[in-house]
Motif scaffolding. Structure first.
Motif, PDB file in Angstrom:
ATOM      1  N   SER A   1       0.832  -1.201   0.000  1.00 40.84           N
ATOM      2  CA  SER A   1       0.000   0.000   0.000  1.00 40.84           C
ATOM      3  C   SER A   1       0.865   1.248   0.000  1.00 40.84           C
ATOM      4  O   SER A   1       2.048   1.215   0.350  1.00 40.84           O
ATOM      5  CB  SER A   1      -0.939   0.024   1.219  1.00 40.84           C
ATOM      6  OG  SER A   1      -0.213   0.176   2.410  1.00 40.84           O
ATOM      7  N   LEU A   2       0.232   2.352  -0.416  1.00 39.17           N
ATOM      8  CA  LEU A   2       0.866   3.666  -0.422  1.00 39.17           C
ATOM      9  C   LEU A   2      -0.009   4.615   0.389  1.00 39.17           C
ATOM     10  O   LEU A   2      -1.221   4.696   0.163  1.00 39.17           O
ATOM     11  CB  LEU A   2       0.997   4.183  -1.858  1.00 39.17           C
ATOM     12  CG  LEU A   2       1.273   5.679  -2.039  1.00 39.17           C
ATOM     13  CD1 LEU A   2       2.687   6.010  -1.580  1.00 39.17           C
ATOM     14  CD2 LEU A   2       1.064   6.096  -3.493  1.00 39.17           C
TER      15      LEU A   2
ATOM     16  N   THR B   1      -4.151   1.208  -2.287  1.00 40.48           N
ATOM     17  CA  THR B   1      -3.674  -0.171  -2.359  1.00 40.48           C
ATOM     18  C   THR B   1      -3.117  -0.478  -3.742  1.00 40.48           C
ATOM     19  O   THR B   1      -3.422   0.198  -4.729  1.00 40.48           O
ATOM     20  CB  THR B   1      -4.809  -1.157  -2.044  1.00 40.48           C
ATOM     21  OG1 THR B   1      -5.893  -0.937  -2.959  1.00 40.48           O
ATOM     22  CG2 THR B   1      -5.302  -0.963  -0.617  1.00 40.48           C
ATOM     23  N   PHE B   2      -2.307  -1.529  -3.801  1.00 35.64           N
ATOM     24  CA  PHE B   2      -1.718  -1.937  -5.077  1.00 35.64           C
ATOM     25  C   PHE B   2      -2.758  -2.629  -5.946  1.00 35.64           C
ATOM     26  O   PHE B   2      -3.611  -3.373  -5.464  1.00 35.64           O
ATOM     27  CB  PHE B   2      -0.535  -2.875  -4.838  1.00 35.64           C
ATOM     28  CG  PHE B   2       0.763  -2.145  -4.614  1.00 35.64           C
ATOM     29  CD1 PHE B   2       1.718  -2.066  -5.609  1.00 35.64           C
ATOM     30  CD2 PHE B   2       1.011  -1.518  -3.404  1.00 35.64           C
ATOM     31  CE1 PHE B   2       2.902  -1.385  -5.401  1.00 35.64           C
ATOM     32  CE2 PHE B   2       2.189  -0.835  -3.187  1.00 35.64           C
ATOM     33  CZ  PHE B   2       3.143  -0.761  -4.196  1.00 35.64           C
ATOM     34  N   ASN B   3      -2.683  -2.368  -7.242  1.00 33.05           N
ATOM     35  CA  ASN B   3      -3.545  -3.025  -8.204  1.00 33.05           C
ATOM     36  C   ASN B   3      -3.027  -4.430  -8.495  1.00 33.05           C
ATOM     37  O   ASN B   3      -1.918  -4.798  -8.120  1.00 33.05           O
ATOM     38  CB  ASN B   3      -3.607  -2.208  -9.502  1.00 33.05           C
ATOM     39  CG  ASN B   3      -4.097  -0.804  -9.262  1.00 33.05           C
ATOM     40  OD1 ASN B   3      -5.041  -0.578  -8.504  1.00 33.05           O
ATOM     41  ND2 ASN B   3      -3.455   0.178  -9.910  1.00 33.05           N
ATOM     42  N   ASP B   4      -3.842  -5.216  -9.197  1.00 33.80           N
ATOM     43  CA  ASP B   4      -3.456  -6.599  -9.499  1.00 33.80           C
ATOM     44  C   ASP B   4      -2.175  -6.680 -10.316  1.00 33.80           C
ATOM     45  O   ASP B   4      -1.428  -7.662 -10.217  1.00 33.80           O
ATOM     46  CB  ASP B   4      -4.590  -7.313 -10.248  1.00 33.80           C
ATOM     47  CG  ASP B   4      -5.812  -7.540  -9.367  1.00 33.80           C
ATOM     48  OD1 ASP B   4      -5.657  -7.514  -8.122  1.00 33.80           O
ATOM     49  OD2 ASP B   4      -6.916  -7.733  -9.923  1.00 33.80           O
ATOM     50  N   ASP B   5      -1.883  -5.654 -11.114  1.00 32.47           N
ATOM     51  CA  ASP B   5      -0.684  -5.694 -11.956  1.00 32.47           C
ATOM     52  C   ASP B   5       0.550  -5.133 -11.256  1.00 32.47           C
ATOM     53  O   ASP B   5       1.612  -4.995 -11.863  1.00 32.47           O
ATOM     54  CB  ASP B   5      -0.919  -4.949 -13.272  1.00 32.47           C
ATOM     55  CG  ASP B   5      -1.157  -3.451 -13.055  1.00 32.47           C
ATOM     56  OD1 ASP B   5      -1.197  -3.007 -11.888  1.00 32.47           O
ATOM     57  OD2 ASP B   5      -1.295  -2.730 -14.062  1.00 32.47           O
ATOM     58  N   GLY B   6       0.419  -4.801  -9.959  1.00 32.50           N
ATOM     59  CA  GLY B   6       1.561  -4.299  -9.210  1.00 32.50           C
ATOM     60  C   GLY B   6       1.703  -2.794  -9.212  1.00 32.50           C
ATOM     61  O   GLY B   6       2.626  -2.252  -8.605  1.00 32.50           O
TER      62      GLY B   6
ATOM     63  N   GLY C   1       7.188  -3.492   7.047  1.00 31.71           N
ATOM     64  CA  GLY C   1       8.193  -2.450   6.965  1.00 31.71           C
ATOM     65  C   GLY C   1       7.647  -1.251   6.207  1.00 31.71           C
ATOM     66  O   GLY C   1       6.762  -1.382   5.353  1.00 31.71           O
ATOM     67  N   THR C   2       8.139  -0.079   6.514  1.00 32.79           N
ATOM     68  CA  THR C   2       7.727   1.127   5.801  1.00 32.79           C
ATOM     69  C   THR C   2       8.960   1.903   5.352  1.00 32.79           C
ATOM     70  O   THR C   2      10.024   1.829   5.975  1.00 32.79           O
ATOM     71  CB  THR C   2       6.855   2.051   6.681  1.00 32.79           C
ATOM     72  OG1 THR C   2       7.616   2.482   7.814  1.00 32.79           O
ATOM     73  CG2 THR C   2       5.594   1.332   7.145  1.00 32.79           C
TER      74      THR C   2
END
Length: 361
Positions: free
Chosen positions: A263-264, A283-288, A343-344
């Motif tokens: 996530s960002l 959040t991240f999409n399915d393609d990264g 981790g961040t």
């Protein structure tokens, strides 16, 4: 590193410990040095040497996505109660080398001024422990430094983590050096003996994550009340790995820590702003990838990931903070493995926001 010696009196074993500063086991405090490069980095932390020419046996090698030169990486644990090990026990010297080193240091310490009384008794007990099989509770003594078993095992000693800022924690592995046969695990009482999980934590500590900036659009200076789209291309962030391996005679331990971005979080740098989504967590999409690239004609639409500033930054800028959260797991020798704290890593970039009366499309 001072050796802390338990004392036995006529009343039995007591909890008193005496620091005998003259008995210093050189080399457990590690110094990192680069040994190569390639995809990522490779770093070795090795024991030093003294004038006798004896080297500590254990070396930890780091490879993969790790900080160069043995430095700590840029990962911050999301669990404030978690920290890498401040010290650990690792293979130190064989029996003959340990005898050569320890007997010389005991002799030197015994002849130093002020070694009468309790310190002198502690030195005498240490000598008896390694020469005359003097032991206590579950700490067996040794005859002539165990030289009859030279080659069949090693003495282990405490190792300080050079990246631990708290000197008390760094010096908390206070057990006297102890013998471990080849192929055997240290006794259970030595909970801080080096193992795959400790190596995984050290790999975590040295992991280096990518620091790509978030792409913002429309291009140019951001405008007040105009949604700003934010996204990360799938090529910018991907799974990374860092590996720590123990390099010591008769031992083959390794652990790999793997980080995957999940996530960002966007923090505009001012309370006079809105985020998309409202939580600021993209959040991240399915393609990264994260978010959606801006396209012409979408200037007044709400982006799936972005910001809307409600006032101008004036003659300055706002510090947009973009924090990537990484899901981190580890695996190691013997099929060991498990989860580690997320981790961040935070990237900061300056954003200029201008006030306008109208927007031409």
């Amino acid at each position: 590193m001072p050796v802390r010696l338990p004392l036995r009196t006529t009343a039995g074993l007591v909890g008193l410990t005496v620091v005998v500063g003259a008995l210093v086991l050189a080399t457990p405090a590690y110094a990192g040095k680069p040994v190569g490069s390639g995809k990522g980095a490779e770093t070795e932390q090795s024991g030093g040497s003294d004038e006798t020419g004896i080297y500590a046996a254990a070396r930890i090698k780091y490879s993969g996505s790790v900080a160069p030169g043995g430095r700590t990486g840029n990962v911050t644990s999301s669990d404030v109660n978690w920290s890498p090990p401040p010290c650990w026990y690792a293979p130190y010297l064989g029996a003959k080398d340990f005898k050569k080193k320890m007997s010389a240091e005991i002799k030197e310490a015994a002849s130093a001024p002020g070694m009468a009384g309790t310190p002198g008794a502690a030195i005498g007990q240490t000598k008896a422990h390694y020469e005359d099989e003097y032991g206590w509770e579950d700490h067996p003594g040794y005859k002539d430094y165990n030289v009859e078993k030279d080659g069949d095992g090693m003495f282990w000693a405490g190792v300080e983590n050079p990246d631990e800022p708290d000197i008390l924690k760094r010096n908390s592995c206070t057990e006297l050096p102890f013998w471990v046969d080849n192929g055997e695990a240290p006794p259970p009482r030595y909970e801080q003996a080096i193992n795959p999980e400790i190596l995984a934590a050290l790999a975590y500590q040295h992991m280096q994550l990518p620091g790509t900036e978030v792409t913002l659009a429309p291009d140019g200076t951001t405008k007040v009340n105009l949604p700003t789209w934010a996204w990360l291309d799938k090529a910018d962030f991907h799974e990374v790995q860092a590996t720590a391996a123990l390099d010591a005679p008769g031992f083959a331990l390794t652990a790999t820590t793997t980080a995957k971005p999940v996530s960002l979080k966007l923090e505009p740098g001012t309370p006079d702003a809105e985020t998309y989504p409202a939580s600021g967590e993209c959040t991240f999409n399915d393609d990264g990838s994260i978010g959606e690239p801006y396209a012409k004609g979408k200037a007044d639409q709400a982006p799936p990931c972005g910001i809307k500033y409600l006032r101008s930054s004036g003659s300055g800028t706002f510090d947009l903070r973009a924090t990537i959260t990484w899901d981190i797991v580890w695996s190691g020798t013997g099929g060991a493995g498990g989860d580690m704290p997320d981790g961040t890593f935070e990237n900061a970039q300056a954003v200029t926001v201008q006030e306008i009366q109208a927007v031409n499309r």
